[in-house]
Design a protein around this motif. Sequence first.
Motif, PDB file in Angstrom:
ATOM      1  N   GLU A 182      26.657  -0.709  -6.607  1.00  0.00           N
ATOM      2  CA  GLU A 182      27.985  -0.142  -6.837  1.00  0.00           C
ATOM      3  C   GLU A 182      28.958  -0.606  -5.760  1.00  0.00           C
ATOM      4  OE1 GLU A 182      28.036   4.062  -7.767  1.00  0.00           O
ATOM      5  OE2 GLU A 182      25.958   3.960  -8.440  1.00  0.00           O
ATOM      6  N   TRP A 214      19.951   1.766 -14.422  1.00  0.00           N
ATOM      7  CA  TRP A 214      21.307   1.544 -13.910  1.00  0.00           C
ATOM      8  C   TRP A 214      22.376   1.717 -14.982  1.00  0.00           C
ATOM      9  CZ3 TRP A 214      21.477  -3.369 -10.280  1.00  0.00           C
ATOM     10  CH2 TRP A 214      20.641  -3.144  -9.167  1.00  0.00           C
ATOM     11  N   LYS A 217      25.865   4.283 -15.671  1.00  0.00           N
ATOM     12  CA  LYS A 217      26.282   5.014 -14.464  1.00  0.00           C
ATOM     13  C   LYS A 217      27.771   4.836 -14.187  1.00  0.00           C
ATOM     14  CE  LYS A 217      21.971   6.139 -13.703  1.00  0.00           C
ATOM     15  NZ  LYS A 217      21.483   7.463 -14.134  1.00  0.00           N
ATOM     16  N   THR A 218      28.195   3.576 -14.053  1.00  0.00           N
ATOM     17  CA  THR A 218      29.607   3.273 -13.796  1.00  0.00           C
ATOM     18  C   THR A 218      29.964   2.003 -14.560  1.00  0.00           C
ATOM     19  OG1 THR A 218      29.230   1.823 -11.885  1.00  0.00           O
ATOM     20  CG2 THR A 218      29.394   4.200 -11.446  1.00  0.00           C
TER      21      THR A 218
END
Length: 359
Positions: A182, A214, A217-218
């Motif tokens: 990130e 992963w 998540k974002t």
Amino acid sequence: MELLKDLYSPIFFERFIHFVKEKYPAFDGERFRSSIYDDNWDQEAFKQRMRHITRSLTETLPPSYPEALEVLAAVAPQCRGVEYLFFPDFIELNGLGSYELSMEFLQIFTPYSSSEFAVRPFLLQEPGRTLEHMKQWARHENEHIRRLASEGCRPRLPWASNLPALRKDPRPILPILETLKEDPSEYVRKSVANNLNDISKDHPELVLVLAKGWYGKTTATNWIVKHGCRSLLKKGDSRALSLFGYEENRSVSVHGLDVKIGSIAAGENLEFSFRLMNESEDIQALRIDYEIGYRKKNGTLAPKRFKLTEKPFGPGTHPLVKRHSFKLLTTRTYYAGEHEVRILVNGTPMAAVSFEFTG
């Protein structure tokens, strides 16, 4: 067309000698220049020239390794770009016996000319110790140093020396990638994705497990996972396709695949078109790839896959057109004869047509 090796021009060396003499007046620029232009220089490729310059610097900088590094560190801020890779290469050539000092200066040089290649011999010589260093780099405030943590340990880094232990077992790399997944810098995130893609070529299961953890998540992490799985997606791996919503085809077909001109020559474009039909009543996420079956010297076809598009397709018919270049490349040799273009939807071959390449 200018070659990469031609960056090392007489003007380049005059400017570099000037930079060095400003910081180290005793530098023998004439001796350095004479050492560069020997009988082998004209035939050498870029990386050979880079190492050639490194050897010439070794002969003309102070014989003390620490003193030579101090001179290079003073000059480095004026020397940015791929043509200055001989700064970290100086460490690779001369510094394997001075671990702590070398790691310190690899960190110093990497914001100006990346140390991703020069760190690899240290990974081979002292893998555990160097990976611990790279874990620290992954938390550094400078994005170039954080990127070095990921880029330097890529198992299949282009142009770089092989890392057989990490290709066999890449799990020691994962803590670095976890730290950086990130990262605020796109420059660093791209390196993480490329590292994942390297790993996927030898250990697809490992990357798929990580990708599932992963993904979602974002936005930044989603991009890393997608880019890191690109080779699996290109191969049509059903597990990777499913992760990104590209399920097995439901009522999808390809019709009317045709080439605009049935015979093309080197330097021309192959143009082909077809109709994609979504016969269901639902919007479907589809990844459309195409393969060019290049004719080999022995007459067989060697398919190479390319992405055409990926997006949601509504119900109905969707016309698609693509141009593919047959420009001459140093990396590919074309052979005259029948070739093929094939369309794949979510990894499934749907249609194919032949065309003639005249050479």
